[in-house]
Design a protein around this motif. Structure first.
Motif, PDB file in Angstrom:
ATOM      1  N   GLU A   1       0.817  -1.213   0.000  1.00 27.61           N
ATOM      2  CA  GLU A   1       0.000   0.000   0.000  1.00 27.61           C
ATOM      3  C   GLU A   1       0.851   1.263   0.000  1.00 27.61           C
ATOM      4  OE1 GLU A   1      -3.974  -1.793   2.272  1.00 27.61           O
ATOM      5  OE2 GLU A   1      -2.326  -0.931   3.447  1.00 27.61           O
ATOM      6  N   VAL A   2       1.927   1.291   0.776  1.00 29.85           N
ATOM      7  CA  VAL A   2       2.744   2.509   0.806  1.00 29.85           C
ATOM      8  C   VAL A   2       3.524   2.669  -0.493  1.00 29.85           C
ATOM      9  CG1 VAL A   2       2.881   2.537   3.327  1.00 29.85           C
ATOM     10  CG2 VAL A   2       4.729   1.482   2.016  1.00 29.85           C
ATOM     11  N   ILE A   3       3.955   1.558  -1.093  1.00 32.88           N
ATOM     12  CA  ILE A   3       4.646   1.657  -2.374  1.00 32.88           C
ATOM     13  C   ILE A   3       3.677   2.116  -3.462  1.00 32.88           C
ATOM     14  CG2 ILE A   3       5.782   0.312  -4.194  1.00 32.88           C
ATOM     15  CD1 ILE A   3       7.133  -1.291  -1.928  1.00 32.88           C
ATOM     16  N   THR A   4       2.458   1.602  -3.442  1.00 28.72           N
ATOM     17  CA  THR A   4       1.437   2.047  -4.400  1.00 28.72           C
ATOM     18  C   THR A   4       1.212   3.546  -4.298  1.00 28.72           C
ATOM     19  OG1 THR A   4       0.313  -0.099  -4.304  1.00 28.72           O
ATOM     20  CG2 THR A   4      -0.964   1.763  -5.121  1.00 28.72           C
ATOM     21  N   ALA A   5       1.195   4.067  -3.075  1.00 27.43           N
ATOM     22  CA  ALA A   5       0.921   5.490  -2.851  1.00 27.43           C
ATOM     23  C   ALA A   5       2.034   6.394  -3.344  1.00 27.43           C
ATOM     24  CB  ALA A   5       0.669   5.738  -1.362  1.00 27.43           C
ATOM     25  N   SER A   6       3.219   5.827  -3.602  1.00 30.55           N
ATOM     26  CA  SER A   6       4.352   6.628  -4.075  1.00 30.55           C
ATOM     27  C   SER A   6       4.826   6.207  -5.461  1.00 30.55           C
ATOM     28  CB  SER A   6       5.516   6.538  -3.079  1.00 30.55           C
ATOM     29  OG  SER A   6       6.529   7.478  -3.368  1.00 30.55           O
ATOM     30  N   THR A   7       4.034   5.331  -6.122  1.00 28.31           N
ATOM     31  CA  THR A   7       4.382   4.918  -7.494  1.00 28.31           C
ATOM     32  C   THR A   7       3.140   4.980  -8.375  1.00 28.31           C
ATOM     33  OG1 THR A   7       4.112   2.554  -6.888  1.00 28.31           O
ATOM     34  CG2 THR A   7       6.338   3.484  -6.778  1.00 28.31           C
ATOM     35  N   LEU A   8       2.375   3.924  -8.406  1.00 22.90           N
ATOM     36  CA  LEU A   8       1.211   3.831  -9.299  1.00 22.90           C
ATOM     37  C   LEU A   8       0.229   4.969  -9.084  1.00 22.90           C
ATOM     38  CD1 LEU A   8      -0.503   2.275 -11.386  1.00 22.90           C
ATOM     39  CD2 LEU A   8      -1.429   0.932  -9.474  1.00 22.90           C
ATOM     40  N   ASN A   9      -0.146   5.228  -7.832  1.00 20.81           N
ATOM     41  CA  ASN A   9      -1.149   6.261  -7.569  1.00 20.81           C
ATOM     42  C   ASN A   9      -0.632   7.652  -7.925  1.00 20.81           C
ATOM     43  OD1 ASN A   9      -2.746   4.220  -6.640  1.00 20.81           O
ATOM     44  ND2 ASN A   9      -2.934   4.965  -4.546  1.00 20.81           N
ATOM     45  N   ALA A  10       0.626   7.923  -7.586  1.00 20.79           N
ATOM     46  CA  ALA A  10       1.186   9.239  -7.900  1.00 20.79           C
ATOM     47  C   ALA A  10       1.270   9.448  -9.405  1.00 20.79           C
ATOM     48  CB  ALA A  10       2.559   9.385  -7.256  1.00 20.79           C
ATOM     49  N   ALA A  11       1.677   8.417 -10.141  1.00 19.25           N
ATOM     50  CA  ALA A  11       1.743   8.529 -11.603  1.00 19.25           C
ATOM     51  C   ALA A  11       0.360   8.748 -12.196  1.00 19.25           C
ATOM     52  CB  ALA A  11       2.380   7.274 -12.190  1.00 19.25           C
ATOM     53  N   SER A  12      -0.644   8.116 -11.618  1.00 23.27           N
ATOM     54  CA  SER A  12      -2.015   8.293 -12.091  1.00 23.27           C
ATOM     55  C   SER A  12      -2.493   9.723 -11.883  1.00 23.27           C
ATOM     56  CB  SER A  12      -2.946   7.312 -11.370  1.00 23.27           C
ATOM     57  OG  SER A  12      -4.291   7.511 -11.763  1.00 23.27           O
ATOM     58  N   VAL A  13      -2.163  10.303 -10.719  1.00 29.24           N
ATOM     59  CA  VAL A  13      -2.518  11.698 -10.445  1.00 29.24           C
ATOM     60  C   VAL A  13      -1.915  12.608 -11.507  1.00 29.24           C
ATOM     61  CG1 VAL A  13      -2.131  13.627  -8.858  1.00 29.24           C
ATOM     62  CG2 VAL A  13      -2.822  11.394  -7.965  1.00 29.24           C
ATOM     63  N   LEU A  14      -0.679  12.321 -11.900  1.00 29.29           N
ATOM     64  CA  LEU A  14       0.044  13.151 -12.865  1.00 29.29           C
ATOM     65  C   LEU A  14      -0.344  12.870 -14.312  1.00 29.29           C
ATOM     66  CD1 LEU A  14       3.625  12.858 -11.327  1.00 29.29           C
ATOM     67  CD2 LEU A  14       1.999  14.734 -11.038  1.00 29.29           C
ATOM     68  N   ARG A  15      -1.142  11.820 -14.517  1.00 30.82           N
ATOM     69  CA  ARG A  15      -1.528  11.389 -15.855  1.00 30.82           C
ATOM     70  C   ARG A  15      -0.297  11.021 -16.682  1.00 30.82           C
ATOM     71  NH1 ARG A  15      -5.792  16.429 -16.840  1.00 30.82           N
ATOM     72  NH2 ARG A  15      -7.010  16.087 -14.931  1.00 30.82           N
ATOM     73  N   ARG A  16       0.658  10.382 -15.996  1.00 36.04           N
ATOM     74  CA  ARG A  16       1.895   9.947 -16.637  1.00 36.04           C
ATOM     75  C   ARG A  16       2.048   8.435 -16.421  1.00 36.04           C
ATOM     76  NH1 ARG A  16       5.551  14.344 -18.010  1.00 36.04           N
ATOM     77  NH2 ARG A  16       4.166  16.133 -18.250  1.00 36.04           N
ATOM     78  N   PRO A  17       1.310   7.610 -17.180  1.00 33.96           N
ATOM     79  CA  PRO A  17       1.344   6.156 -16.947  1.00 33.96           C
ATOM     80  C   PRO A  17       2.704   5.530 -17.194  1.00 33.96           C
ATOM     81  CG  PRO A  17       0.183   6.686 -18.994  1.00 33.96           C
ATOM     82  CD  PRO A  17       0.408   7.984 -18.275  1.00 33.96           C
ATOM     83  N   GLU A  18       3.582   6.223 -17.913  1.00 34.04           N
ATOM     84  CA  GLU A  18       4.917   5.674 -18.146  1.00 34.04           C
ATOM     85  C   GLU A  18       5.785   5.725 -16.898  1.00 34.04           C
ATOM     86  OE1 GLU A  18       5.335  10.101 -19.023  1.00 34.04           O
ATOM     87  OE2 GLU A  18       3.812   8.540 -19.168  1.00 34.04           O
ATOM     88  N   LEU A  19       5.342   6.486 -15.897  1.00 35.82           N
ATOM     89  CA  LEU A  19       6.046   6.539 -14.623  1.00 35.82           C
ATOM     90  C   LEU A  19       5.359   5.594 -13.635  1.00 35.82           C
ATOM     91  CD1 LEU A  19       6.458  10.426 -14.316  1.00 35.82           C
ATOM     92  CD2 LEU A  19       8.016   8.787 -15.389  1.00 35.82           C
ATOM     93  N   GLY A  20       6.037   5.281 -12.549  1.00 29.84           N
ATOM     94  CA  GLY A  20       5.415   4.473 -11.503  1.00 29.84           C
ATOM     95  C   GLY A  20       5.141   3.040 -11.901  1.00 29.84           C
ATOM     96  N   SER A  21       5.897   2.517 -12.876  1.00 32.00           N
ATOM     97  CA  SER A  21       5.672   1.148 -13.337  1.00 32.00           C
ATOM     98  C   SER A  21       6.983   0.547 -13.819  1.00 32.00           C
ATOM     99  CB  SER A  21       4.659   1.137 -14.489  1.00 32.00           C
ATOM    100  OG  SER A  21       4.504  -0.162 -15.025  1.00 32.00           O
ATOM    101  N   LEU A  22       7.080  -0.786 -13.742  1.00 33.26           N
ATOM    102  CA  LEU A  22       8.207  -1.523 -14.308  1.00 33.26           C
ATOM    103  C   LEU A  22       7.771  -2.364 -15.500  1.00 33.26           C
ATOM    104  CD1 LEU A  22      10.047  -2.627 -11.029  1.00 33.26           C
ATOM    105  CD2 LEU A  22      10.794  -0.883 -12.677  1.00 33.26           C
ATOM    106  N   LYS A  23       6.642  -2.035 -16.102  1.00 31.57           N
ATOM    107  CA  LYS A  23       6.232  -2.720 -17.322  1.00 31.57           C
ATOM    108  C   LYS A  23       7.238  -2.419 -18.430  1.00 31.57           C
ATOM    109  CE  LYS A  23       1.250  -2.383 -16.371  1.00 31.57           C
ATOM    110  NZ  LYS A  23      -0.020  -1.766 -16.826  1.00 31.57           N
ATOM    111  N   PRO A  24       7.573  -3.392 -19.262  1.00 36.42           N
ATOM    112  CA  PRO A  24       8.458  -3.107 -20.398  1.00 36.42           C
ATOM    113  C   PRO A  24       7.942  -1.925 -21.222  1.00 36.42           C
ATOM    114  CG  PRO A  24       8.195  -5.458 -20.152  1.00 36.42           C
ATOM    115  CD  PRO A  24       7.241  -4.826 -19.177  1.00 36.42           C
ATOM    116  N   GLY A  25       8.857  -1.007 -21.533  1.00 31.19           N
ATOM    117  CA  GLY A  25       8.494   0.208 -22.245  1.00 31.19           C
ATOM    118  C   GLY A  25       8.288   1.400 -21.344  1.00 31.19           C
ATOM    119  N   SER A  26       8.184   1.160 -20.037  1.00 34.13           N
ATOM    120  CA  SER A  26       8.014   2.263 -19.085  1.00 34.13           C
ATOM    121  C   SER A  26       9.336   3.004 -18.899  1.00 34.13           C
ATOM    122  CB  SER A  26       7.528   1.731 -17.734  1.00 34.13           C
ATOM    123  OG  SER A  26       6.259   1.122 -17.855  1.00 34.13           O
ATOM    124  N   ALA A  27       9.252   4.170 -18.288  1.00 36.29           N
ATOM    125  CA  ALA A  27      10.464   4.934 -17.981  1.00 36.29           C
ATOM    126  C   ALA A  27      11.437   4.050 -17.212  1.00 36.29           C
ATOM    127  CB  ALA A  27      10.108   6.170 -17.160  1.00 36.29           C
TER     128      ALA A  27
END
Length: 399
Positions: free
Chosen positions: A307-333
């Protein structure tokens, strides 16, 4: 395929993929290239063994002040990012339309670490926290037309609009700065981040005006203007705001986070959407220290590691509308943060000087930035001296 870098055998926690497993992560050409078991290296591949450590998407700190040299609040994002594991700093209103060009040219563009910004609706931005004059206290400083112009010219780095309202930030201006900032956000189709301090205006007045996707920062602040009443019950306007999609950010800072409030909110099942530090010159030596310490406080308050990692990765990237951030999916930043989760006895402090003894802490052990290993201490001995990780057998945290 020959990778530039492989992180081997770390515990990979990536909420964007609901992933928590021991795996390798590979990077190529500044992006995440692959994630899996026993990835093959080639000539020229740099490998880092990270067994026993946690590998997350690069941490995003949604509320910071990094206009170093431009305002009295600013810290050096690059030196601090190396030591704290943060790969994306979101500066929230240090600069307004009158000085954003300098912020961009002299700080943002020269920084290796990524810096995005919420533009302050006040022409001057937050020019100095020692002045005791809020930038929204003088209504003539608010510059909606120039805000829109500057945003349109800098959409690659400006991600939202910032306004500070409250006794110290806006004085007797009431809700007028908030309403003007909402107009700018509406005109530019960007989210608004609203600061709250002492009343007036009140917490409920502010949160009731926010729209889906807008952010209330300092959301777990202490009395006065807390989200809970004296009995620890969450105010109706707060619940209503969450139901319509308003987002709640921690923004710890020098005076905006209390364990008492957090305990009440979490006991009522109300977790923050994002956890941010509000790191600046007045909070870096306490009570904030850094983003891993802020995340550790919520671990010790009962939130899970995921939960704390989500709050500083996936959720924060979603707020910024930057899906390429906050993820380790291939092709991400190509950003990753390497963390140690240590057990022991560690003291934490909030803005009311309450000390909480916790049994765990997160400590940054390494950073990958744009697909390259970013030595935490290379060229920054002053950061190493102040922020060097404490050995795992230490029983007390220096903060």
């Amino acid at each position: 395929m020959v990778y530039d870098l492989i992180l081997r055998s770390g515990r990979v926690i990536d909420p964007s993929q609901t992933l928590d497993a021991t795996m390798d992560v590979a990077f190529l050409n500044g992006k995440v290239a692959a994630i899996g078991s026993r990835l093959k290296s080639g000539a020229g591949t740099v490998e880092h063994e990270v067994p026993g450590l946690i590998v997350t998407p690069g941490l995003l700190d949604l509320h910071t002040h990094v206009y170093w040299g431009g305002t009295s609040l600013g810290i050096d994002a690059e030196a601090f990012g190396r030591a704290s594991g943060v790969t994306t700093f979101v500066d929230t209103g240090s600069a307004g339309p009158g000085n954003f060009a300098g912020f961009r040219q002299h700080v943002i563009e020269k920084s290796q670490v990524r810096i995005l910004a919420f533009l302050n609706v006040s022409f001057a931005g937050i020019y100095g926290y020692e002045s005791h004059v809020g930038e929204c206290e003088e209504i003539r400083l608010l510059s909606p037309v120039r805000c829109v112009e500057v945003i349109e010219a800098n959409r690659d780095v400006i991600v939202g609009v910032k306004v500070r309202v409250g006794k110290f930030a806006s004085g007797n201006s009431g809700l007028a700065p908030l309403d003007i900032a909402l107009e700018v956000a509406d005109e530019t189709c960007l989210p608004l981040m609203a600061h709250i301090d002492f009343p007036p205006p009140g917490y409920e007045e502010i949160v009731s005006r926010l729209r889906r996707g807008d952010i209330l920062t300092h959301a777990f602040r202490p009395f006065p203007n807390a989200p809970v009443n004296s009995r620890g019950a969450i105010r109706a306007a707060v619940r209503e705001a969450r139901e319509r999609g308003v987002l709640f950010d921690i923004g710890h800072g020098q005076g905006s986070f209390a364990f008492k409030t957090a305990r009440s909110m979490l006991a009522n099942g109300f977790q923050p959407d994002t956890i941010s530090s509000d790191i600046h010159a007045g909070s870096i030596d306490g009570p904030v220290f850094d983003q891993p310490t802020t995340l550790s406080k919520f671990l010790c308050l009962g939130m899970s590691l995921k939960e704390v990692i989500t709050a500083s990765t996936l959720n924060a990237a979603s707020v910024l509308r930057r899906p390429e951030l906050g993820s380790l999916k291939p092709g991400s930043a190509g950003d990753a943060t390497i963390l140690a989760l240590e057990e022991g006895s560690f003291d934490y402090i909030d803005c009311k000087n309450e000390v909480m003894c916790g049994d765990k802490r997160l400590v940054a052990r390494g950073v990958v930035l744009n697909g390259r290993w970013w030595d935490p201490w290379d060229g920054h001995p002053e950061a190493a001296a102040k922020r060097a990780p404490i050995s795992s057998d230490s029983k007390k945290q220096r903060n």
